[in-house]
Motif scaffolding. Structure first.
Motif, PDB file in Angstrom:
ATOM      1  N   THR A 235      17.376  40.550  51.018  1.00 59.34           N
ATOM      2  CA  THR A 235      16.557  40.758  52.212  1.00 59.34           C
ATOM      3  C   THR A 235      17.400  41.249  53.388  1.00 59.34           C
ATOM      4  O   THR A 235      16.950  42.090  54.173  1.00 59.34           O
ATOM      5  N   SER A 236      18.621  40.741  53.509  1.00 61.52           N
ATOM      6  CA  SER A 236      19.501  41.176  54.604  1.00 61.52           C
ATOM      7  C   SER A 236      19.895  42.636  54.436  1.00 61.52           C
ATOM      8  O   SER A 236      19.937  43.402  55.407  1.00 61.52           O
ATOM      9  N   LEU A 237      20.176  43.042  53.194  1.00 63.23           N
ATOM     10  CA  LEU A 237      20.538  44.433  52.945  1.00 63.23           C
ATOM     11  C   LEU A 237      19.366  45.371  53.229  1.00 63.23           C
ATOM     12  O   LEU A 237      19.562  46.484  53.731  1.00 63.23           O
ATOM     13  N   ILE A 238      18.163  44.937  52.915  1.00 64.32           N
ATOM     14  CA  ILE A 238      16.990  45.760  53.234  1.00 64.32           C
ATOM     15  C   ILE A 238      16.904  45.971  54.742  1.00 64.32           C
ATOM     16  O   ILE A 238      16.657  47.102  55.221  1.00 64.32           O
ATOM     17  N   GLN A 239      17.110  44.902  55.516  1.00 67.07           N
ATOM     18  CA  GLN A 239      17.065  45.022  56.976  1.00 67.07           C
ATOM     19  C   GLN A 239      18.124  45.996  57.483  1.00 67.07           C
ATOM     20  O   GLN A 239      17.857  46.850  58.334  1.00 67.07           O
ATOM     21  N   ILE A 240      19.326  45.862  56.954  1.00 66.24           N
ATOM     22  CA  ILE A 240      20.431  46.723  57.390  1.00 66.24           C
ATOM     23  C   ILE A 240      20.161  48.181  57.016  1.00 66.24           C
ATOM     24  O   ILE A 240      20.329  49.096  57.831  1.00 66.24           O
TER      25      ILE A 240
ATOM     26  N   MET B 214      18.388  50.703  46.498  1.00 65.04           N
ATOM     27  CA  MET B 214      19.786  50.561  46.905  1.00 65.04           C
ATOM     28  C   MET B 214      20.132  49.105  47.206  1.00 65.04           C
ATOM     29  O   MET B 214      21.201  48.604  46.832  1.00 65.04           O
ATOM     30  N   ALA B 215      19.214  48.421  47.883  1.00 64.48           N
ATOM     31  CA  ALA B 215      19.444  47.008  48.205  1.00 64.48           C
ATOM     32  C   ALA B 215      19.569  46.174  46.935  1.00 64.48           C
ATOM     33  O   ALA B 215      20.422  45.283  46.841  1.00 64.48           O
ATOM     34  N   ALA B 216      18.719  46.470  45.944  1.00 66.75           N
ATOM     35  CA  ALA B 216      18.768  45.735  44.677  1.00 66.75           C
ATOM     36  C   ALA B 216      20.076  45.996  43.941  1.00 66.75           C
ATOM     37  O   ALA B 216      20.715  45.058  43.431  1.00 66.75           O
ATOM     38  N   LEU B 217      20.501  47.265  43.886  1.00 68.79           N
ATOM     39  CA  LEU B 217      21.752  47.600  43.201  1.00 68.79           C
ATOM     40  C   LEU B 217      22.955  46.983  43.911  1.00 68.79           C
ATOM     41  O   LEU B 217      23.873  46.469  43.269  1.00 68.79           O
ATOM     42  N   MET B 218      22.955  47.037  45.232  1.00 66.52           N
ATOM     43  CA  MET B 218      24.057  46.460  45.997  1.00 66.52           C
ATOM     44  C   MET B 218      24.102  44.946  45.830  1.00 66.52           C
ATOM     45  O   MET B 218      25.181  44.352  45.716  1.00 66.52           O
ATOM     46  N   THR B 219      22.929  44.317  45.782  1.00 71.28           N
ATOM     47  CA  THR B 219      22.870  42.869  45.572  1.00 71.28           C
ATOM     48  C   THR B 219      23.443  42.495  44.215  1.00 71.28           C
ATOM     49  O   THR B 219      24.220  41.546  44.094  1.00 71.28           O
ATOM     50  N   ALA B 220      23.049  43.250  43.197  1.00 70.46           N
ATOM     51  CA  ALA B 220      23.583  43.010  41.849  1.00 70.46           C
ATOM     52  C   ALA B 220      25.093  43.205  41.830  1.00 70.46           C
ATOM     53  O   ALA B 220      25.832  42.423  41.215  1.00 70.46           O
ATOM     54  N   GLY B 221      25.568  44.242  42.509  1.00 68.37           N
ATOM     55  CA  GLY B 221      26.997  44.495  42.568  1.00 68.37           C
ATOM     56  C   GLY B 221      27.763  43.369  43.224  1.00 68.37           C
ATOM     57  O   GLY B 221      28.832  42.948  42.749  1.00 68.37           O
ATOM     58  N   VAL B 222      27.209  42.848  44.321  1.00 64.75           N
ATOM     59  CA  VAL B 222      27.843  41.723  45.018  1.00 64.75           C
ATOM     60  C   VAL B 222      27.887  40.500  44.112  1.00 64.75           C
ATOM     61  O   VAL B 222      28.923  39.821  44.004  1.00 64.75           O
ATOM     62  N   PHE B 223      26.766  40.213  43.434  1.00 65.65           N
ATOM     63  CA  PHE B 223      26.714  39.030  42.579  1.00 65.65           C
ATOM     64  C   PHE B 223      27.749  39.104  41.467  1.00 65.65           C
ATOM     65  O   PHE B 223      28.514  38.153  41.254  1.00 65.65           O
ATOM     66  N   PHE B 224      27.792  40.207  40.750  1.00 64.50           N
ATOM     67  CA  PHE B 224      28.729  40.317  39.624  1.00 64.50           C
ATOM     68  C   PHE B 224      30.181  40.330  40.098  1.00 64.50           C
ATOM     69  O   PHE B 224      31.065  39.794  39.420  1.00 64.50           O
ATOM     70  N   THR B 225      30.429  40.909  41.270  1.00 63.05           N
ATOM     71  CA  THR B 225      31.794  40.905  41.811  1.00 63.05           C
ATOM     72  C   THR B 225      32.240  39.496  42.165  1.00 63.05           C
ATOM     73  O   THR B 225      33.340  39.068  41.794  1.00 63.05           O
ATOM     74  N   MET B 226      31.386  38.762  42.870  1.00 56.50           N
ATOM     75  CA  MET B 226      31.745  37.402  43.283  1.00 56.50           C
ATOM     76  C   MET B 226      31.827  36.468  42.072  1.00 56.50           C
ATOM     77  O   MET B 226      32.670  35.564  42.033  1.00 56.50           O
TER      78      MET B 226
ATOM     79  N   ALA C 223       9.146  48.014  54.093  1.00 56.80           N
ATOM     80  CA  ALA C 223      10.171  48.959  53.653  1.00 56.80           C
ATOM     81  C   ALA C 223       9.552  50.099  52.853  1.00 56.80           C
ATOM     82  O   ALA C 223       9.872  51.271  53.063  1.00 56.80           O
ATOM     83  N   LEU C 224       8.652  49.764  51.941  1.00 56.78           N
ATOM     84  CA  LEU C 224       8.059  50.772  51.067  1.00 56.78           C
ATOM     85  C   LEU C 224       7.104  51.699  51.810  1.00 56.78           C
ATOM     86  O   LEU C 224       6.750  52.761  51.297  1.00 56.78           O
ATOM     87  N   ALA C 225       6.694  51.303  53.024  1.00 54.28           N
ATOM     88  CA  ALA C 225       5.841  52.183  53.830  1.00 54.28           C
ATOM     89  C   ALA C 225       6.624  53.362  54.381  1.00 54.28           C
ATOM     90  O   ALA C 225       6.046  54.365  54.795  1.00 54.28           O
ATOM     91  N   SER C 226       7.954  53.252  54.381  1.00 52.72           N
ATOM     92  CA  SER C 226       8.802  54.344  54.830  1.00 52.72           C
ATOM     93  C   SER C 226       8.835  55.439  53.767  1.00 52.72           C
ATOM     94  O   SER C 226       8.641  55.182  52.578  1.00 52.72           O
ATOM     95  N   ARG C 227       9.109  56.664  54.183  1.00 51.28           N
ATOM     96  CA  ARG C 227       9.176  57.778  53.231  1.00 51.28           C
ATOM     97  C   ARG C 227      10.342  57.616  52.263  1.00 51.28           C
ATOM     98  O   ARG C 227      10.343  58.214  51.183  1.00 51.28           O
ATOM     99  N   ILE C 228      11.354  56.853  52.640  1.00 49.83           N
ATOM    100  CA  ILE C 228      12.484  56.596  51.735  1.00 49.83           C
ATOM    101  C   ILE C 228      12.531  55.109  51.374  1.00 49.83           C
ATOM    102  O   ILE C 228      13.580  54.582  51.025  1.00 49.83           O
ATOM    103  N   GLY C 229      11.376  54.444  51.458  1.00 54.96           N
ATOM    104  CA  GLY C 229      11.326  53.014  51.202  1.00 54.96           C
ATOM    105  C   GLY C 229      11.767  52.630  49.805  1.00 54.96           C
ATOM    106  O   GLY C 229      12.512  51.661  49.616  1.00 54.96           O
ATOM    107  N   GLY C 230      11.325  53.404  48.805  1.00 55.52           N
ATOM    108  CA  GLY C 230      11.720  53.108  47.430  1.00 55.52           C
ATOM    109  C   GLY C 230      13.220  53.221  47.252  1.00 55.52           C
ATOM    110  O   GLY C 230      13.839  52.406  46.552  1.00 55.52           O
ATOM    111  N   GLN C 231      13.807  54.209  47.897  1.00 58.41           N
ATOM    112  CA  GLN C 231      15.258  54.390  47.828  1.00 58.41           C
ATOM    113  C   GLN C 231      15.984  53.219  48.477  1.00 58.41           C
ATOM    114  O   GLN C 231      16.990  52.731  47.949  1.00 58.41           O
ATOM    115  N   ILE C 232      15.470  52.764  49.615  1.00 56.37           N
ATOM    116  CA  ILE C 232      16.106  51.650  50.326  1.00 56.37           C
ATOM    117  C   ILE C 232      16.047  50.374  49.501  1.00 56.37           C
ATOM    118  O   ILE C 232      17.049  49.670  49.356  1.00 56.37           O
ATOM    119  N   VAL C 233      14.875  50.073  48.949  1.00 55.62           N
ATOM    120  CA  VAL C 233      14.728  48.855  48.137  1.00 55.62           C
ATOM    121  C   VAL C 233      15.605  48.945  46.891  1.00 55.62           C
ATOM    122  O   VAL C 233      16.259  47.969  46.502  1.00 55.62           O
TER     123      VAL C 233
END
Length: 208
Positions: A195-200, A96-108, A84-94
């Motif tokens: 990991t699933s969010l990173i893939q998506i 975003m995935a981390a923030l979305m994961t945190a959001g899902v956890f706190f919501t659930m 993921a980080l090899a991509s030019r927007i890899g840092g952004q993707i990782v």
């Protein structure tokens, strides 16, 4: 009980981060040139340690094994992070995935705290969902269909989100009496979502 589970969960991310860092020094393509070998190694490690952790869930050995488990999962996380980080927007993707994961956890977690249901129906659904996802993973290992892979990833996000809610509710309701077991389940769910969010996100955003 729940406070202890949260504390162990938070602690478990330290060896996970260390494992991911250690993985950056490993040539995974040379180490696991056979993709089936990597899959077999992962499942032996994961299920072997999960069994050992559950057998020792009421003592300190179980906590120690949980830390080894999360280190190993961090190690196996390293390839997808490097990709993921090899991509030019890899840092952004990782990120975003981390923030979305945190959001899902706190919501659930919030839903679980406010719910008064025993969630027995969800437990039955999760059993069926786990079987379906495992079958889908096995099928896609042979067919390697990108669309099916993304569907499975989306399924894991939904499935793992429900597992978080179910597990936290089980602790609150007294159905789970081991903080180690609860932390293990929550860690695996968060790992799967991340990991699933990173893939998506890679499929949607990355044009390399």
């Amino acid at each position: 009980m729940l406070r202890k589970a949260y504390a162990l969960l938070g602690l478990s991310f330290l060896p996970c981060a260390a494992g991911a860092y250690a993985g950056t020094y490993v040539n995974f393509y040379a180490l696991f040139s056979n993709s089936w070998l990597s899959v077999v190694a992962f499942f032996i490690f994961a299920y072997g340690l999960m069994f050992a952790i559950e057998k020792n869930r009421y003592n300190n050995l179980g906590i120690g094994l949980l830390m080894v488990f999360t280190f190993g999962f961090g190690f196996f996380l390293s390839p997808i992070l490097q990709f993921a980080l090899a991509s030019r927007i890899g840092g952004q993707i990782v990120g975003m995935a981390a923030l979305m994961t945190a959001g899902v956890f706190f919501t659930m977690a919030a839903i679980a705290h406010r719910s008064k249901s025993s969630m027995n129906g969800i437990a039955q659904f999760l059993t069926v969902g786990a079987v379906v996802l495992i079958i889908g993973m096995i099928v896609n290992m042979f067919m390697n269909i990108p669309a099916l892979g993304l569907t499975i990833a989306a399924g894991f996000v939904i499935f793992s989100s429900l597992v978080i809610m179910w597990q936290i509710r089980a602790v609150i309701a007294g159905g789970e009496d081991s903080p180690t077991s609860a932390a293990l389940t929550l860690f695996i769910s968060i790992y799967n979502i991340f990991t699933s969010l990173i893939q998506i996100l890679l499929a949607v955003m990355d044009n390399r």
